[in-house]
Scaffold this active site. Structure first.
Site, PDB file in Angstrom:
ATOM      1  N   HIS A  13       0.846  -0.972   0.218  1.00 44.87           N
ATOM      2  CA  HIS A  13      -0.332   0.266   0.149  1.00 44.87           C
ATOM      3  C   HIS A  13       1.300   1.045  -0.258  1.00 44.87           C
ATOM      4  O   HIS A  13       1.660   1.871   1.258  1.00 44.87           O
ATOM      5  CB  HIS A  13      -1.401   0.154   1.103  1.00 44.87           C
ATOM      6  CG  HIS A  13      -1.954   1.117   1.322  1.00 44.87           C
ATOM      7  ND1 HIS A  13      -3.388   1.213   1.682  1.00 44.87           N
ATOM      8  CD2 HIS A  13      -1.972   3.071   1.223  1.00 44.87           C
ATOM      9  CE1 HIS A  13      -4.372   1.886   1.250  1.00 44.87           C
ATOM     10  NE2 HIS A  13      -3.285   3.359   1.296  1.00 44.87           N
ATOM     11  N   LEU A  16       2.517   7.075  -4.489  1.00 45.15           N
ATOM     12  CA  LEU A  16       3.834   8.088  -4.980  1.00 45.15           C
ATOM     13  C   LEU A  16       3.460   9.377  -5.641  1.00 45.15           C
ATOM     14  O   LEU A  16       4.457  10.014  -5.541  1.00 45.15           O
ATOM     15  CB  LEU A  16       4.662   6.221  -6.215  1.00 45.15           C
ATOM     16  CG  LEU A  16       5.247   5.726  -5.846  1.00 45.15           C
ATOM     17  CD1 LEU A  16       5.505   4.887  -6.876  1.00 45.15           C
ATOM     18  CD2 LEU A  16       6.471   6.079  -4.559  1.00 45.15           C
ATOM     19  N   ARG A  17       2.389   9.623  -5.486  1.00 43.98           N
ATOM     20  CA  ARG A  17       2.185  10.438  -6.580  1.00 43.98           C
ATOM     21  C   ARG A  17       2.762  10.348  -7.870  1.00 43.98           C
ATOM     22  O   ARG A  17       2.895  10.067  -8.733  1.00 43.98           O
ATOM     23  CB  ARG A  17       3.125  11.494  -5.958  1.00 43.98           C
ATOM     24  CG  ARG A  17       2.599  12.278  -4.501  1.00 43.98           C
ATOM     25  CD  ARG A  17       0.852  12.262  -3.642  1.00 43.98           C
ATOM     26  NE  ARG A  17       0.635  12.504  -2.514  1.00 43.98           N
ATOM     27  CZ  ARG A  17      -0.328  11.329  -1.784  1.00 43.98           C
ATOM     28  NH1 ARG A  17      -1.290  10.967  -1.852  1.00 43.98           N
ATOM     29  NH2 ARG A  17      -0.122  11.880  -0.138  1.00 43.98           N
ATOM     30  N   HIS A 136     -10.465   1.410   1.754  1.00 45.19           N
ATOM     31  CA  HIS A 136     -10.753   2.157   2.269  1.00 45.19           C
ATOM     32  C   HIS A 136     -11.446   2.123   3.299  1.00 45.19           C
ATOM     33  O   HIS A 136     -12.934   2.691   2.861  1.00 45.19           O
ATOM     34  CB  HIS A 136     -10.394   3.492   2.022  1.00 45.19           C
ATOM     35  CG  HIS A 136     -10.445   4.749   2.637  1.00 45.19           C
ATOM     36  ND1 HIS A 136      -9.028   5.289   3.486  1.00 45.19           N
ATOM     37  CD2 HIS A 136     -10.834   4.903   4.184  1.00 45.19           C
ATOM     38  CE1 HIS A 136      -8.509   5.771   4.104  1.00 45.19           C
ATOM     39  NE2 HIS A 136     -10.130   5.924   3.947  1.00 45.19           N
ATOM     40  N   HIS A 174      -5.173  -0.617   5.670  1.00 43.84           N
ATOM     41  CA  HIS A 174      -4.683   0.183   7.033  1.00 43.84           C
ATOM     42  C   HIS A 174      -5.821  -0.121   8.274  1.00 43.84           C
ATOM     43  O   HIS A 174      -6.077   0.134   8.243  1.00 43.84           O
ATOM     44  CB  HIS A 174      -4.429   0.776   6.572  1.00 43.84           C
ATOM     45  CG  HIS A 174      -5.319   1.745   5.687  1.00 43.84           C
ATOM     46  ND1 HIS A 174      -6.966   2.091   6.023  1.00 43.84           N
ATOM     47  CD2 HIS A 174      -5.229   2.753   4.821  1.00 43.84           C
ATOM     48  CE1 HIS A 174      -6.929   2.607   4.699  1.00 43.84           C
ATOM     49  NE2 HIS A 174      -6.599   3.258   4.023  1.00 43.84           N
ATOM     50  N   LEU A 219      -5.393   9.088   7.616  1.00 40.34           N
ATOM     51  CA  LEU A 219      -6.609   8.860   7.195  1.00 40.34           C
ATOM     52  C   LEU A 219      -6.809   7.246   7.111  1.00 40.34           C
ATOM     53  O   LEU A 219      -5.793   6.871   6.333  1.00 40.34           O
ATOM     54  CB  LEU A 219      -7.107   9.021   6.878  1.00 40.34           C
ATOM     55  CG  LEU A 219      -8.112  10.661   7.391  1.00 40.34           C
ATOM     56  CD1 LEU A 219      -9.084  10.980   6.587  1.00 40.34           C
ATOM     57  CD2 LEU A 219      -8.753  10.824   8.639  1.00 40.34           C
ATOM     58  N   ALA A 263      -4.314  14.917   5.161  1.00 40.25           N
ATOM     59  CA  ALA A 263      -3.872  13.527   5.884  1.00 40.25           C
ATOM     60  C   ALA A 263      -2.717  12.981   5.324  1.00 40.25           C
ATOM     61  O   ALA A 263      -3.064  12.644   3.919  1.00 40.25           O
ATOM     62  CB  ALA A 263      -5.600  12.587   5.969  1.00 40.25           C
TER      63      ALA A 263
HETATM   64  O1  DOR Z   1      -3.924   9.424   5.404  1.00 44.35           O
HETATM   65  C1  DOR Z   1      -3.991   9.661   4.257  1.00 44.35           C
HETATM   66  N1  DOR Z   1      -3.140   9.716   2.939  1.00 44.35           N
HETATM   67  N2  DOR Z   1      -4.444   8.241   3.859  1.00 44.35           N
HETATM   68  C2  DOR Z   1      -5.461   8.286   2.536  1.00 44.35           C
HETATM   69  O2  DOR Z   1      -6.484   6.917   2.651  1.00 44.35           O
HETATM   70  C3  DOR Z   1      -4.761   8.790   2.052  1.00 44.35           C
HETATM   71  C4  DOR Z   1      -3.424   9.053   2.416  1.00 44.35           C
HETATM   72  C5  DOR Z   1      -2.935  10.647   0.793  1.00 44.35           C
HETATM   73  O3  DOR Z   1      -2.739   9.633  -0.478  1.00 44.35           O
HETATM   74  O4  DOR Z   1      -3.103  11.543   1.172  1.00 44.35           O
HETATM   75 ZN    ZN Z   2      -3.495   4.674   1.809  1.00 39.30          ZN
END
Ligand code: DOR
Ligand code: ZN
Length: 344
Positions: A13, A16-17, A136, A174, A219, A263
Site C-alpha cells: 500500500h 507515489l503521487r 479504504h 490499513h 486516515l 491526511a
Molecule cells: O492518510 C491518508 N493519506 N489516508 C489516505 O487514505 C490517503 C492518503 C493520501 O493519499 O494522502
Molecule cells: Zn493509502
C-alpha cells in the site's frame, strides 16, 4: 551488533503521487522493497487500464537505474466502473487490483464510490477475474464520530458486501481497530488486511503530545491504545491474513502545517526499519520476514522475492525534512531516531 537477514520486502500500500513529486520520493521506496502496490488517487484518478499503464511508465522512468523496482498498478473504482473496464484490467498483467475509496473519505477521493451497490457489476466481474478489491474502510457520514468510522464501515458496508460477494478477494487496507482485526480473523481466507507502521507504533495520544502534531495525522486516524494493541498483535501473529502496507503518503510541509491540514504520513524512508523496531520491541522479530515479504505476495498470487536484505540494530537519525518536488516534506520521526537500519 544484532543483524537480521530477510527476503526483500514488498509494500502492499503506497502513494507515489506524480511528476516532480514522484521523481523526488520514488527512490526511498525503490531502495527498500522489490515491489509496491501503487494507489491510484491522483488528480485526476487512475480509472482506466490505459491511465494505469501510462502512470506505470512514469514511475519506472523516475526510478534510479541502480534499483530493480516493480510498481504493481491499481485502478480507482468509481460508480461508473464497468464490467468491460474490469475485463480489460484483468487481462493486463500489470494491473493487480481496484481501490475502493468511499467518496469524500480522504485525499483525492471525491470521485470515489457514493453507494457501494452502484459497484456491483464491477465487483461481479472482479470476482470472476480474481482481481482483489482494496478497501479504504471508513464511512463518511458527518454524524459518525471519526474514531468510529472503521467499525461502522464494517457493519454498514463490508459485512453486506462480503455476504453478496463471498469469493471476492478483499484487502481491508490499513486496519486500525480491534473490530477490524476481528472482522478479518473471522472471515474466509479470501479476506486479508494491510497494517501500517504508524498504526502499530502510535495511538491517538500521539496526535496531541505536547501540542498538535499534524505529521501524525493520517486516515484512518490513530485510535486508542486498546485498538493499537489489537493491530500490533495481528501484525506479529504469524497469521498470513496480515501483511505489510506502509500507506506512506507524502504531502508538502505547508499542506500539513496549516489551518486545515492534509491526511497522510510519509514513512517510505524507513518503512521496513519501523516494522523491525516495532516487532523487536515485543520480541517478535522472528515474525517479521513472513509479514513483510511472504504473506502479501502469497495473497496476490505473486512469486516471493529471491533477493535478501539485512537489517542492523543501530540508531539511524532521521532528517528534519526530505525533498518533495520543488519543496519539502516532514518525514515520520523527523529529527529523531529509528533503532534499526537497512545495511547499505
Ligand atoms: O492518510 C491518508 N493519506 N489516508 C489516505 O487514505 C490517503 C492518503 C493520501 O493519499 O494522502
Ligand atoms: Zn493509502
Amino acid at each position: 551488533m544484532q543483524t537480521l537477514t530477510i527476503t526483500k520486502p514488498d509494500d502492499f500500500h503506497l502513494h507515489l503521487r506524480d511528476g516532480a513529486a514522484l521523481a523526488s520520493i520514488i527512490d526511498h521506496t525503490a531502495a527498500q522493497v522489490a515491489r509496491a502496490i501503487i494507489m491510484p488517487n491522483l488528480k485526476p484518478p487512475v480509472v482506466t487500464t490505459e491511465m494505469a499503464l501510462e502512470y506505470r511508465d512514469r514511475i519506472l522512468a523516475a526510478v534510479d537505474e541502480q534499483y530493480n523496482f516493480e510498481p504493481l498498478m491499481t485502478l480507482y473504482l468509481t460508480d461508473n466502473t464497468s464490467a468491460e473496464d474490469i475485463k480489460t484490467a484483468g487481462e493486463n498483467k500489470s494491473i493487480h487490483a481496484l481501490k475502493y475509496y468511499p467518496a469524500g473519505a480522504t485525499t483525492n477521493s471525491d470521485q470515489g464510490v457514493t453507494d457501494f451497490k452502484k459497484t456491483y457489476k464491477a465487483l461481479e466481474a472482479m470476482m470472476e477475474q480474481g482481481l482483489p478489491l482494496l478497501v479504504h474502510g471508513e464511512v463518511t457520514d458527518a454524524d459518525v464520530d471519526i474514531f468510529d468510522r472503521e467499525a461502522v464501515f464494517i457493519d454498514k458496508v463490508l459485512t453486506p458486501l462480503v455476504k453478496d460477494f463471498p469469493d471476492l478477494k478483499i484487502v481491508f487496507e490499513h486496519i486500525t481497530t480491534r473490530a477490524g482485526v476481528d472482522f478479518v480473523l473471522s472471515a474466509k481466507e479470501n479476506i486479508s488486511a494491510t497494517i501500517t507502521p504508524q498504526h502499530i507504533l502510535l495511538n491517538r495520544n500521539d496526535l496531541f503530545k505536547g501540542g498538535l502534531r499534524p505529521h501524525n495525522y493520517c486516515l484512518p486516524i490513530l485510535k486508542v491504545e486498546n485498538d493499537r494493541q489489537a493491530v500490533e498483535a495481528a501484525a506479529i501473529s504469524g497469521n498470513p491474513k496480515f501483511f505489510l502496507g506502509t500507506d506512506s503518503a507524502p504531502h508538502e510541509r505547508k499542506h500539513k502545517e496549516t489551518g486545515c491540514g492534509c491526511a497522510g504520513i510519509f514513512s517510505a524512508h524507513i518503512g521496513i526499519e519501523l516494522y523491525a523496531e516495532a516487532f523487536d520491541a515485543v520480541g517478535a522479530l522472528d515474525k517479521l520476514e513472513a509479514f513483510a515479504s511472504h504473506y502479501g505476495a502469497d495473497f496476490y498470487g505473486l512469486p516471493r522475492n529471491q533477493e535478501k536484505v539485512t537489517l542492523i540494530k543501530e540508531d539511524l537519525t532521521i532528517p528534519e525534512t526530505i525533498a518533495f518536488g520543488d519543496s519539502v516534506l516532514v518525514p515520520f520521526r523527523a529529527g529523531e531516531t529509528c533503532s534499526w537500519q537497512l545495511k547499505k
